[in-house]
Write a protein that holds these residues in place. Structure first.
Motif, PDB file in Angstrom:
ATOM      1  N   SER A  48       0.854  -1.189   0.000  1.00 13.00           N
ATOM      2  CA  SER A  48       0.000   0.000   0.000  1.00 13.00           C
ATOM      3  C   SER A  48       0.885   1.232   0.000  1.00 13.00           C
ATOM      4  N   ASN A  49       0.471   2.242  -0.729  1.00 17.42           N
ATOM      5  CA  ASN A  49       1.241   3.485  -0.742  1.00 17.42           C
ATOM      6  C   ASN A  49       0.677   4.513   0.228  1.00 17.42           C
ATOM      7  N   LYS A  50      -0.164   4.067   1.165  1.00 15.79           N
ATOM      8  CA  LYS A  50      -0.735   4.981   2.148  1.00 15.79           C
ATOM      9  C   LYS A  50       0.372   5.596   2.998  1.00 15.79           C
ATOM     10  N   PRO A 141       1.844  11.741  -0.713  1.00 15.21           N
ATOM     11  CA  PRO A 141       0.782  11.674   0.302  1.00 15.21           C
ATOM     12  C   PRO A 141       0.043  12.999   0.525  1.00 15.21           C
ATOM     13  N   SER A 267      -7.501  10.698   1.053  1.00 21.89           N
ATOM     14  CA  SER A 267      -6.949   9.388   0.700  1.00 21.89           C
ATOM     15  C   SER A 267      -7.041   9.106  -0.795  1.00 21.89           C
ATOM     16  N   SER A 270      -4.037   7.211  -2.350  1.00 26.97           N
ATOM     17  CA  SER A 270      -3.580   5.913  -1.856  1.00 26.97           C
ATOM     18  C   SER A 270      -4.370   4.744  -2.424  1.00 26.97           C
ATOM     19  N   GLU A 272      -4.624   0.267  -1.976  1.00 21.30           N
ATOM     20  CA  GLU A 272      -4.271  -0.926  -1.207  1.00 21.30           C
ATOM     21  C   GLU A 272      -3.973  -2.092  -2.144  1.00 21.30           C
ATOM     22  N   ASP A 297       9.191   4.095  -3.740  1.00 23.77           N
ATOM     23  CA  ASP A 297       8.675   5.220  -2.954  1.00 23.77           C
ATOM     24  C   ASP A 297       9.738   6.300  -2.793  1.00 23.77           C
TER      25      ASP A 297
END
Length: 369
Positions: A48-50, A141, A267, A270, A272, A297
């Protein structure tokens, strides 16, 4: 993994192309069949890139000077059935160049939000010169993004502003109406302009020079009438000339209020279970080479990786292509020169033979005489 969704998908091969910077390092996935759909993908560990930056990067080389076809990649969730990959497969992100004629030469940035694809509203031009180019998408983000080509930023902004994910923050106040005396006409009719006399001529008139056909039967064909023809004096509908409106006040600024239907979503950026990168494209003319795929990242690492791969071979690739073009031009000149030389020789031979024939003929004539 190649998709098996269709039996007639185009085939890829591992190749560096007709010209390259390094015969080994520049090998990539190359499309090989014209007018085909292509579908291939590769799986990696889901993530996930959260709370993290997401960087998608790869190189594209349209050495065939593509006239119509895709050169973009897609990022998929972990539940993708790779053997059934097709244009209907659900994806998270679509990014990269797309070319079709002179009208479509753009870089796609499409993000999926609530199961609906949202394309970027900006026009980002792609490269079309036939050389290898590095394409990079950065999503942060803070919901900002960057698009880079050859490690140079070509577009940037905020996801919420540049893609229609959410309703607008502000809307027109429905309780406020434009004032009745607000004049927003830029030009008006000139009150001093008068329609010229004789302007109102009909568009069509009777052709009085026509004659009733001798075999015309009123009982069968009905009553005969003069045919209608275009009136040469017809000048169209008269309209007064336009002048600047002295009372023009500009476009009325409708007061704005907060949109009650707007709700921020932090969000948007982001996803998942990011787990698959793939090519799902159509190409009329095959020959595109895809290489140097990277998902990370780390923006700095991606830039360094681009410099170490594409950056190291771009110069030699161009030099090789220029050398090939010069050699081809030299061969064409040699063939052309040889062709004209042969034509000249044949013409000279015919001329020499013709002279000999005339000499023999003259000799015979004198002997006979």
């Amino acid at each position: 993994m190649n998709s098996e969704y269709k039996p007639d998908f185009g085939k890829f091969k591992l190749a560096a192309g007709k010209f390259y910077g390094d015969p080994v390092l520049d090998k990539g996935l190359q499309t090989t069949e014209n007018s085909k759909f292509y579908a291939i993908s590769s799986r990696f560990k889901p993530f996930s890139n959260k709370g993290k930056t997401l960087v998608i990067q790869y190189t594209v080389k349209h050495e065939q000077k593509i006239d119509c076809g895709g050169g973009y990649v897609k990022i998929f969730p972990s539940n993708l059935d790779q053997k059934k990959l097709s244009g209907d497969s659900h994806y998270y992100i679509m990014f990269g160049p797309d070319i079709c004629g002179s009208d479509t030469r753009k870089v796609h940035v499409i993000l999926n939000y609530k199961n609906k694809p949202h394309p970027i509203k900006k026009l980002i031009r792609c490269k079309v010169d036939g050389y290898t180019h590095l394409y990079t998408l950065i999503i942060r983000p803070d919901q900002t993004y960057k698009v880079k080509i050859d490690n140079e930023v070509v577009a940037s902004g905020n996801l919420e502003d540049d893609l229609d994910f959410l309703p607008p923050k502000k809307v027109n106040d429905p309780t406020v109406k434009k004032p009745m005396d607000w004049d927003d006409r830029i030009e008006i009719d000139d009150p001093n302009d008068v329609k010229p006399e004789g302007w109102d001529e009909p568009e069509y008139i009777m052709d009085m020079s026509a004659e009733k056909p001798g075999d015309w039967d009123d009982a069968v064909n009905g009553e005969w009438h003069y045919p209608r023809v275009k009136n040469p004096l017809y000048r169209g509908e008269w309209k007064p000339r336009q002048i600047d409106n002295p009372n023009y006040r500009g476009v009325w600024p409708h007061p704005q209020i907060d949109n009650p239907n707007y709700s921020p979503d932090y969000s948007i950026y982001s996803f998942e279970n990011i787990s698959v990168i793939g090519l799902d494209i159509w190409q009329v003319r095959a020959g595109t080479i895809f290489d140097n795929f990277l998902i990370t990242d780390d923006e700095e690492y991606a830039e360094d990786f681009g410099d170490e791969t594409w950056g190291e071979t771009k110069g030699p690739e161009k030099e090789m292509n220029i050398k090939q073009i010069e050699e081809e031009q030299a061969r064409e000149r040699a063939i052309e020169e040889k062709y004209f030389e042969q034509r000249f020789k044949k013409k000279l031979e015919r001329k020499t033979q013709s002279g000999r024939d005339r000499a023999v003929k003259n000799t015979v004539t004198k002997a006979e005489l």
